[in-house]
Design an enzyme around this catalytic site. Structure first.
Site, PDB file in Angstrom:
ATOM      1  N   CYS A 126       0.677  -1.221  -0.238  1.00 15.57           N
ATOM      2  CA  CYS A 126      -0.232   0.316  -0.047  1.00 15.57           C
ATOM      3  C   CYS A 126       0.864   1.204   0.636  1.00 15.57           C
ATOM      4  O   CYS A 126       1.813   1.638   0.224  1.00 15.57           O
ATOM      5  CB  CYS A 126      -1.068  -0.659   1.423  1.00 15.57           C
ATOM      6  SG  CYS A 126      -2.258  -1.618   1.498  1.00 15.57           S
TER       7      CYS A 126
ATOM      8  N   ARG B 190       5.687   0.279  -5.889  1.00 13.82           N
ATOM      9  CA  ARG B 190       5.983  -0.879  -4.744  1.00 13.82           C
ATOM     10  C   ARG B 190       4.476  -2.367  -5.098  1.00 13.82           C
ATOM     11  O   ARG B 190       4.962  -3.429  -4.202  1.00 13.82           O
ATOM     12  CB  ARG B 190       4.877  -0.490  -3.313  1.00 13.82           C
ATOM     13  CG  ARG B 190       5.977   1.022  -3.647  1.00 13.82           C
ATOM     14  CD  ARG B 190       4.952   1.703  -2.354  1.00 13.82           C
ATOM     15  NE  ARG B 190       4.940   2.070  -1.299  1.00 13.82           N
ATOM     16  CZ  ARG B 190       5.492   1.506  -0.160  1.00 13.82           C
ATOM     17  NH1 ARG B 190       6.891   2.698  -0.102  1.00 13.82           N
ATOM     18  NH2 ARG B 190       5.107   1.639   1.529  1.00 13.82           N
TER      19      ARG B 190
ATOM     20  N   TRP C 180      -2.617  -3.285  -1.653  1.00 14.97           N
ATOM     21  CA  TRP C 180      -2.475  -3.982  -1.689  1.00 14.97           C
ATOM     22  C   TRP C 180      -3.407  -5.266  -0.978  1.00 14.97           C
ATOM     23  O   TRP C 180      -3.536  -4.818   0.463  1.00 14.97           O
ATOM     24  CB  TRP C 180      -0.636  -4.546  -1.704  1.00 14.97           C
ATOM     25  CG  TRP C 180      -0.119  -5.524  -2.235  1.00 14.97           C
ATOM     26  CD1 TRP C 180       0.395  -5.751  -2.853  1.00 14.97           C
ATOM     27  CD2 TRP C 180       0.055  -6.752  -1.201  1.00 14.97           C
ATOM     28  NE1 TRP C 180       1.042  -6.806  -3.510  1.00 14.97           N
ATOM     29  CE2 TRP C 180       0.321  -7.632  -1.870  1.00 14.97           C
ATOM     30  CE3 TRP C 180      -0.262  -7.006   0.003  1.00 14.97           C
ATOM     31  CZ2 TRP C 180       1.219  -9.029  -2.015  1.00 14.97           C
ATOM     32  CZ3 TRP C 180      -0.069  -8.019   0.558  1.00 14.97           C
ATOM     33  CH2 TRP C 180       0.806  -9.003  -0.131  1.00 14.97           C
TER      34      TRP C 180
ATOM     35  N   ASN D 147      -1.838   2.199   5.506  1.00 16.24           N
ATOM     36  CA  ASN D 147      -0.814   0.534   5.139  1.00 16.24           C
ATOM     37  C   ASN D 147      -1.157   0.089   6.101  1.00 16.24           C
ATOM     38  O   ASN D 147      -0.152   1.152   7.334  1.00 16.24           O
ATOM     39  CB  ASN D 147       0.184   1.705   4.232  1.00 16.24           C
ATOM     40  CG  ASN D 147       0.905   0.971   3.869  1.00 16.24           C
ATOM     41  OD1 ASN D 147       1.338  -0.381   4.311  1.00 16.24           O
ATOM     42  ND2 ASN D 147       2.595   1.348   3.681  1.00 16.24           N
ATOM     43  N   GLY D 148      -1.130  -1.504   6.422  1.00 18.07           N
ATOM     44  CA  GLY D 148      -0.278  -1.841   7.168  1.00 18.07           C
ATOM     45  C   GLY D 148      -1.479  -2.727   8.222  1.00 18.07           C
ATOM     46  O   GLY D 148      -2.482  -3.384   6.665  1.00 18.07           O
TER      47      GLY D 148
ATOM     48  N   GLU E 206      18.487 -18.195  -6.501  1.00 16.85           N
ATOM     49  CA  GLU E 206      17.526 -16.456  -6.658  1.00 16.85           C
ATOM     50  C   GLU E 206      17.237 -17.136  -8.331  1.00 16.85           C
ATOM     51  O   GLU E 206      15.825 -15.936  -7.910  1.00 16.85           O
ATOM     52  CB  GLU E 206      18.747 -15.500  -6.237  1.00 16.85           C
ATOM     53  CG  GLU E 206      18.385 -14.457  -6.567  1.00 16.85           C
ATOM     54  CD  GLU E 206      17.450 -13.689  -6.171  1.00 16.85           C
ATOM     55  OE1 GLU E 206      17.070 -13.848  -5.025  1.00 16.85           O
ATOM     56  OE2 GLU E 206      17.419 -12.509  -6.584  1.00 16.85           O
TER      57      GLU E 206
ATOM     58  N   LYS F 294      13.733 -15.502  -9.067  1.00 19.17           N
ATOM     59  CA  LYS F 294      13.438 -14.426 -10.040  1.00 19.17           C
ATOM     60  C   LYS F 294      12.532 -14.854 -11.266  1.00 19.17           C
ATOM     61  O   LYS F 294      11.884 -14.540 -11.204  1.00 19.17           O
ATOM     62  CB  LYS F 294      14.644 -14.489 -11.100  1.00 19.17           C
ATOM     63  CG  LYS F 294      15.236 -12.866 -11.242  1.00 19.17           C
ATOM     64  CD  LYS F 294      15.431 -11.709  -9.861  1.00 19.17           C
ATOM     65  CE  LYS F 294      14.473 -11.724  -8.724  1.00 19.17           C
ATOM     66  NZ  LYS F 294      14.972 -10.774  -7.476  1.00 19.17           N
TER      67      LYS F 294
ATOM     68  N   GLU G 272       9.015 -15.353 -10.324  1.00 19.39           N
ATOM     69  CA  GLU G 272       8.482 -14.149  -9.336  1.00 19.39           C
ATOM     70  C   GLU G 272       7.367 -13.234 -10.971  1.00 19.39           C
ATOM     71  O   GLU G 272       6.770 -12.376 -11.025  1.00 19.39           O
ATOM     72  CB  GLU G 272       9.774 -12.972  -9.145  1.00 19.39           C
ATOM     73  CG  GLU G 272       9.497 -13.350  -7.414  1.00 19.39           C
ATOM     74  CD  GLU G 272      10.524 -12.567  -7.340  1.00 19.39           C
ATOM     75  OE1 GLU G 272      10.227 -11.314  -5.982  1.00 19.39           O
ATOM     76  OE2 GLU G 272      11.751 -11.937  -7.740  1.00 19.39           O
TER      77      GLU G 272
ATOM     78  N   HIS H 274      17.342 -37.152  -4.041  1.00 17.90           N
ATOM     79  CA  HIS H 274      16.235 -37.338  -2.900  1.00 17.90           C
ATOM     80  C   HIS H 274      14.394 -36.715  -3.058  1.00 17.90           C
ATOM     81  O   HIS H 274      14.728 -36.302  -2.060  1.00 17.90           O
ATOM     82  CB  HIS H 274      16.705 -37.022  -1.229  1.00 17.90           C
ATOM     83  CG  HIS H 274      18.515 -37.344  -1.110  1.00 17.90           C
ATOM     84  ND1 HIS H 274      18.110 -39.042  -0.557  1.00 17.90           N
ATOM     85  CD2 HIS H 274      20.031 -36.806  -1.247  1.00 17.90           C
ATOM     86  CE1 HIS H 274      19.571 -39.149  -0.296  1.00 17.90           C
ATOM     87  NE2 HIS H 274      20.260 -38.246  -0.791  1.00 17.90           N
TER      88      HIS H 274
ATOM     89  N   LYS I 108       7.120  -4.775  -3.922  1.00 18.99           N
ATOM     90  CA  LYS I 108       8.759  -3.855  -3.774  1.00 18.99           C
ATOM     91  C   LYS I 108       8.554  -3.778  -2.023  1.00 18.99           C
ATOM     92  O   LYS I 108       9.949  -4.322  -1.626  1.00 18.99           O
ATOM     93  CB  LYS I 108       8.905  -2.690  -4.357  1.00 18.99           C
ATOM     94  CG  LYS I 108       9.716  -2.382  -4.848  1.00 18.99           C
ATOM     95  CD  LYS I 108      11.499  -2.181  -5.704  1.00 18.99           C
ATOM     96  CE  LYS I 108      12.260  -2.699  -5.379  1.00 18.99           C
ATOM     97  NZ  LYS I 108      12.590  -3.511  -6.397  1.00 18.99           N
TER      98      LYS I 108
HETATM   99  C1  G6P Z   1       9.920  -8.164  -1.762  1.00 16.80           C
HETATM  100  C2  G6P Z   1      10.373  -7.666  -2.583  1.00 16.80           C
HETATM  101  C3  G6P Z   1      11.797  -8.518  -3.061  1.00 16.80           C
HETATM  102  C4  G6P Z   1      12.231  -8.724  -1.187  1.00 16.80           C
HETATM  103  C5  G6P Z   1      11.613  -8.808  -0.706  1.00 16.80           C
HETATM  104  C6  G6P Z   1      12.535  -8.273   1.208  1.00 16.80           C
HETATM  105  O1  G6P Z   1       9.232  -8.903  -1.669  1.00 16.80           O
HETATM  106  O2  G6P Z   1       9.536  -8.057  -4.177  1.00 16.80           O
HETATM  107  O3  G6P Z   1      12.337  -8.055  -3.949  1.00 16.80           O
HETATM  108  O4  G6P Z   1      13.228  -9.549  -1.846  1.00 16.80           O
HETATM  109  O5  G6P Z   1      10.645  -8.157  -0.009  1.00 16.80           O
HETATM  110  O6  G6P Z   1      12.500  -7.261   1.227  1.00 16.80           O
HETATM  111  P1  G6P Z   1      13.532  -5.934   1.573  1.00 16.80           P
HETATM  112  O7  G6P Z   1      12.536  -4.588   1.245  1.00 16.80           O
HETATM  113  O8  G6P Z   1      14.011  -6.357   3.191  1.00 16.80           O
HETATM  114  O9  G6P Z   1      14.907  -6.497   1.625  1.00 16.80           O
END
Ligand code: G6P
Length: 609
Positions: A2, A27, A75, A100-101, A482, A486, A489, A505, A604
């Site tokens: 949000c 965000r 969100w 927001n929260g 990672e 990616k 995501e 396994h 984000k």
């Molecule tokens: C969200 C973002 C990711 C990020 C994660 C942790 O999921 O989309 O890209 O890695 O939060 O966020 P931070 O700001 O703590 O790295």
């Protein structure tokens, strides 16, 4: 997550609010809304499911104007994304509020309000707040007093902004557990979730502290702490030029940010020529704290957690420092046993992730000798609350899928390895090798970026696939994690990473001609073991995509496609291979036609638990 923008001005603010929302789009959100108090002191509200562009269309069709207003990107947490659930929420056609929260006691408050005759229109946890405000205002007093009485009833996390038609030039805000900044103007003042939203109108900001309340009008700005005492908070000026949100010649922020990595990595390393200079990046208090470090506990979420996993290999192998890594949402609720002399390291590109912040806040002085944050956002909550700060110099990252923020975190963590290793007798020659490797990193990444077109061709094979497996060993295993993250995501292909030694396994059962298997295979001491695992995949009809340097001795053959990654010093290979995997996920997503920069359901900056 949000986003909040609010304004109290002597000029019309609808366009300022909309521009603020556009700037908060990165965000992540699924609906948007705006409330203005117009010339006739009526509340005018647009709310739309979907993008800010939908809200703009509504405003074009039926323009609303006013000098005071609140706006929001939502969100969804409680209640589906919809016009009704979108913020602002209103009460008695008098008060409008954005939030927001998460309000944890919303159900009890809802029952209490219904008993008092309030009708709750939405499924959100937020709506109760606006009715509480209204109930308090109806008894008498100012909007600020009503907000003071309201927040004491709330359990959970919130950043709030509210307007009231009886106080038409005023916006009141509050924060606990979620960020809120005040944008300071001349003849106008603003509130927002982050400074990005307001950079078009001011460069002066106040970062509100936990439990602060704020009351703004065009000509006044008052901050109150939790006790209700008026307090002075410092106004900080943000430097120009560091943040550009221009796409330039790129189609997406993600690819732009992938290509910005050589400069971001260089800026983060800062050209240090020896380990003492590297230490300066951690601030004046670092040497005294680093002298006491016996162990490191890393806590982070998402991509930042993967950076922590890579760091564990470096810290234990190079610096000889024992290291544990845990996701913040587990760490914060677990009964823990910490060993003496442990440094808490939190990693967070945004510096606002709710779980990571909570993990920091519930860590005690008995457990840890101190805390260090690696973050990309100056003045973020984690940066303000940690003992030591390492600011990565990635520049603003807009794409939700983190790229340059991750690789710059890795540089910071390799620098940490160097300074801790030096204290534990890391030979000078090894220190020099690491520094030389870090100096060569931007060039290695530039060479890797030249693979863009080959990776694009390779990516075509993934388009019809529903699943993908990523395999690696050793320090490349978190890089495979990672890479898989990616891909899932942004392309919505289900992807999992396994340490190649675990193949037998379980995951081998999934391997057939429909399962692309990506291998991260630099020429290191585990290469031969990895090759055996890849043979096991091949002999079961699996299709291999091997990211390997030329010395690894792979060749293209049936069901094996090789992506040659430039040779580079071993210690920086996790960073270099990351870049190649970022390009892979970008091109797969691009061809699948997903919203690369704003993947569905993701945010984000994850400011709620
Ligand atoms: C969200 C973002 C990711 C990020 C994660 C942790 O999921 O989309 O890209 O890695 O939060 O966020 P931070 O700001 O703590 O790295």
């Amino acid at each position: 997550m949000c986003g909040i923008v609010a304004a109290a001005a002597r000029r019309e603010v609808s366009e300022i609010l909309l521009e603020g929302l556009r700037r908060l789009e990165y965000r992540g959100y699924d609906s948007a809304g705006m409330a203005l108090i117009d010339d006739e002191f009526d509340l005018k509200i647009h709310k739309r499911k979907g993008k800010v562009a939908e809200l703009e269309k509504a405003q074009l069709k039926q323009p609303y104007h006013g000098n005071t207003g609140v706006a929001h990107t939502r969100w969804a947490t409680h209640g589906e994304p919809s016009g009704v659930n979108a913020h602002p929420h209103i009460s008695g056609l008098r008060v409008a509020l954005v939030h927001n929260g998460i309000i944890e006691n919303h159900a009890a408050l809802r029952a209490e309000l219904i008993e008092d005759g309030y009708e709750i229109a939405s499924a959100t946890d937020t709506e109760v707040i606006v009715h509480l405000l209204h109930r308090s205002l109806a008894i008498g007093g100012s909007l600020l007093q009503a907000m003071q009485k309201t927040v004491v009833k709330l359990e959970g996390a919130y950043a709030l902004a509210a307007v009231d038609i009886e106080n038409p030039d005023t916006v009141v805000g509050a924060r606990t557990g979620s960020p809120l900044v005040v944008g300071v103007g001349i003849g106008e003042n603003f509130l927002a979730s982050d400074t990005m939203a307001l950079r078009q109108v001011t460069d002066r900001f106040i970062y509100l502290e936990e439990a602060d309340l704020v009351c703004i009008t065009p000509d006044s700005l008052e901050v109150y702490n939790a006790d209700g005492s008026k307090v002075q908070r410092q106004v900080e000026r943000i430097k120009e030029g560091l943040e550009t949100t221009d796409l330039g010649n790129f189609d997406h922020y993600m690819i732009k940010e992938i290509f910005e990595q050589p400069e971001a990595l260089e800026a983060t390393f800062g050209g240090a020529i020896n380990a003492e200079k590297v230490e300066n990046h951690f601030g004046d208090d670092a040497p005294a704290l680093f002298d006491q470090v016996k162990q490191v506990q890393i806590v982070a979420c998402g991509t930042s957690y993967h950076a922590g996993l890579v760091a564990r290999y470096w810290l234990e192998e190079i610096a000889g420092v024992s290291c544990d890594v845990e996701v913040a949402s587990e760490f914060r609720y677990r009964k823990r046993v910490q060993h003496k002399g442990t440094l808490l390291v939190v990693i967070s590109q945004s510096g606002e992730t709710a779980d990571t912040l909570a993990a920091l806040r519930n860590a005690t002085a008995d457990e840890f000798i101190g805390s260090l944050v690696v973050s990309n956002v100056d003045n973020s909550s984690l940066v303000r609350e940690c003992d030591l700060v390492f600011l990565t110099r990635a520049g603003i990252e807009i794409g939700v899928a983190s790229t340059k923020a991750f690789t710059t975190q890795l540089v910071a963590l390799l620098m940490l390895t160097l300074v801790l290793g030096r204290r534990r007798g890391l030979p000078d020659s090894r220190q020099r090798d690491i520094i030389a490797a870090l100096q060569s990193l931007p060039e290695c990444v530039r060479e890797t970026l030249e693979l863009n077109e080959s990776i694009q061709r390779l990516s075509e094979a993934f388009i019809p696939k529903r699943h993908a497996l990523f395999l690696a060993r050793g320090i490349q295993y978190p890089i495979a994690m990672e890479g898989a993250l990616k891909l899932k995501e942004i392309s919505y292909i289900h992807a999992e990473a396994y340490p190649a030694g675990e193949l037998k396994h379980g995951p081998l059962a999934l391997v057939d001609s429909d399962m692309p298997v990506v291998a991260v295979a630099p020429n290191d001491e585990l290469l031969e073991k990895l090759k055996s695992n890849l043979e096991e995949v091949r002999s079961r009809g699996g299709e291999l995509f091997v990211f390997a340097d030329t010395e690894a001795g792979f060749a293209n053959e049936a069901r094996v496609k090789i992506l040659p990654v430039p040779n580079c010093p071993e210690v920086i290979r996790p960073i270099v291979y990351t870049v190649a995997l970022q390009l892979l996920s970008y091109h797969v997503a691009l061809q699948k036609g997903t919203d690369v920069d704003k993947p569905r359901n993701l945010a984000k900056s994850v400011t709620v638990e």
